[in-house]
Design a protein around this motif. Structure first.
Motif, PDB file in Angstrom:
ATOM      1  N   ARG A  83       0.728  -1.318  -0.021  1.00  0.00           N
ATOM      2  CA  ARG A  83      -0.143   0.173   0.040  1.00  0.00           C
ATOM      3  C   ARG A  83       0.796   1.038   0.157  1.00  0.00           C
ATOM      4  O   ARG A  83       0.632   2.224  -0.564  1.00  0.00           O
ATOM      5  N   LYS A  84       2.014   1.216   0.709  1.00  0.00           N
ATOM      6  CA  LYS A  84       2.800   2.395   0.704  1.00  0.00           C
ATOM      7  C   LYS A  84       3.313   2.748  -0.463  1.00  0.00           C
ATOM      8  O   LYS A  84       3.668   3.964  -1.124  1.00  0.00           O
ATOM      9  N   LYS A  85       3.795   1.782  -1.352  1.00  0.00           N
ATOM     10  CA  LYS A  85       4.569   1.904  -2.731  1.00  0.00           C
ATOM     11  C   LYS A  85       3.422   2.602  -3.386  1.00  0.00           C
ATOM     12  O   LYS A  85       3.741   3.220  -4.423  1.00  0.00           O
ATOM     13  N   VAL A  91      -1.132   5.980  -6.713  1.00  0.00           N
ATOM     14  CA  VAL A  91      -2.041   5.068  -7.470  1.00  0.00           C
ATOM     15  C   VAL A  91      -3.275   4.842  -6.235  1.00  0.00           C
ATOM     16  O   VAL A  91      -3.082   4.297  -5.324  1.00  0.00           O
ATOM     17  N   LYS A  92      -4.459   5.260  -6.748  1.00  0.00           N
ATOM     18  CA  LYS A  92      -5.435   4.972  -5.816  1.00  0.00           C
ATOM     19  C   LYS A  92      -5.944   3.479  -5.753  1.00  0.00           C
ATOM     20  O   LYS A  92      -5.920   2.682  -6.669  1.00  0.00           O
ATOM     21  N   LEU A  93      -6.015   2.853  -4.506  1.00  0.00           N
ATOM     22  CA  LEU A  93      -6.442   1.395  -4.420  1.00  0.00           C
ATOM     23  C   LEU A  93      -7.898   1.261  -4.166  1.00  0.00           C
ATOM     24  O   LEU A  93      -8.149   1.707  -3.114  1.00  0.00           O
ATOM     25  N   VAL A  94      -8.602   0.595  -4.946  1.00  0.00           N
ATOM     26  CA  VAL A  94      -9.996   0.214  -4.623  1.00  0.00           C
ATOM     27  C   VAL A  94     -10.013  -1.519  -4.466  1.00  0.00           C
ATOM     28  O   VAL A  94      -9.610  -2.084  -5.479  1.00  0.00           O
ATOM     29  N   PHE A 113      -7.361  -4.232   7.218  1.00  0.00           N
ATOM     30  CA  PHE A 113      -7.244  -3.645   5.821  1.00  0.00           C
ATOM     31  C   PHE A 113      -8.084  -2.326   6.066  1.00  0.00           C
ATOM     32  O   PHE A 113      -8.753  -1.891   6.920  1.00  0.00           O
ATOM     33  N   GLN A 114      -7.519  -1.071   5.460  1.00  0.00           N
ATOM     34  CA  GLN A 114      -8.166   0.073   5.481  1.00  0.00           C
ATOM     35  C   GLN A 114      -9.575   0.252   5.031  1.00  0.00           C
ATOM     36  O   GLN A 114      -9.552  -0.243   4.026  1.00  0.00           O
TER      37      GLN A 114
END
Length: 265
Positions: A83-85, A91-94, A113-114
């Motif tokens: 996630r940090k990378k 880059v948005k994570l979905v 998980f967030q």
């Protein structure tokens, strides 16, 4: 080092210049009709509104399976470590799972998980819109649990048995799962460093299995037909689809290192 180099050839992958095998559009318009329910909100959101394609923003859409599935837990664990990378690369994570908001919240609490990154699809409709693999004998009028058992044995689930074996045998071309600061990391250090050691991934999967089985009734879908619905991963750079991976079997999901390379190039 990569997460999944050992099994790229066992799966099907599509890129920006390739069709997805169903004649689908290779830009953000291919997400028309895909609506997601955020864990942290109340209103449905159109998937193609989650990022500003006109401004060249980038997004990773990980469509996992249901929230009680071992593949979902393993994939989430990889993405959590990366996630940090993804954040550093803007880059948005979905992360999408099949289930209700309540199930998604329990999943987030259990695996760390967030919630802001997690979205729901209670019926699996979006997976059908996107044409993801429906699993073994999807139209057969038998229990979804029987189909699931067959897939766990590798029937109609290409790549699953090699993945199970890789968990026990190790993979010198893959990253280690445990850091040297962790208790298990110190234990596996005696076997080797800098790669995925024998039994290391199997240990991760055992941890996930214990967590899943203790919460199965709360996390599993009410409709047992969704037990075998597989997922996939899409990555967009602006409006361009630069990566698509369709899961072909249980424990077979996208190579996250390759995915990040594609979306950040």
């Amino acid at each position: 080092m990569v997460w999944k180099a050992a099994r790229r050839n066992s799966t099907t992958r599509t890129g920006a210049a390739e069709k997805d095998g169903r004649g689908g559009r290779q830009d953000a318009t291919g997400l028309e009709g895909v609506a997601l329910l955020p864990v942290s909100g109340e209103n449905w959101i159109q998937a193609n509104e989650l990022w500003d394609a006109n401004q060249g923003e980038r997004v990773l859409l990980a469509f996992a399976t249901h929230f009680a599935d071992l593949t979902t837990w393993e994939y989430a664990r990889v993405l959590k470590m990366e996630r940090k990378k993804l954040q550093e690369a803007n880059v948005k994570l979905v992360f999408v799972g099949i289930g209700t908001v309540e199930q998604a919240k329990l999943f987030c609490q259990a695996c760390g998980f967030q919630e802001e990154d997690v979205f729901c699809d209670p019926t699996g409709e979006n997976y059908r819109i996107l044409g993801f693999n429906r699993g073994f004998a999807p139209d057969a009028d038998v229990s979804g649990y029987l189909k699931l058992l067959a897939m766990l044995a590798g029937v109609g689930s290409p790549g699953t048995i090699p993945e199970v074996l890789r968990g026990y045998l190790g993979d010198k071309n893959a990253k280690p799962w445990f850091t040297e600061e962790e208790t298990l990391g110190k234990l596996f250090k005696s076997v080797g460093v800098g790669y995925q050691r024998p039994f290391e991934l199997a240990t991760v999967r055992l941890q996930n299995m214990v967590s899943v089985l203790s919460r199965w009734n709360e996390l599993s879908p009410e409709d047992d037909k969704l037990l075998t619905q597989l997922g996939g991963t899409l990555a967009y750079r602006g409006s361009e689809l630069v990566y698509r991976f369709d899961d072909r079997g249980i424990l077979v999901y996208a190579d996250v290192d390759e995915l990040i390379q594609k979306v950040t190039a």
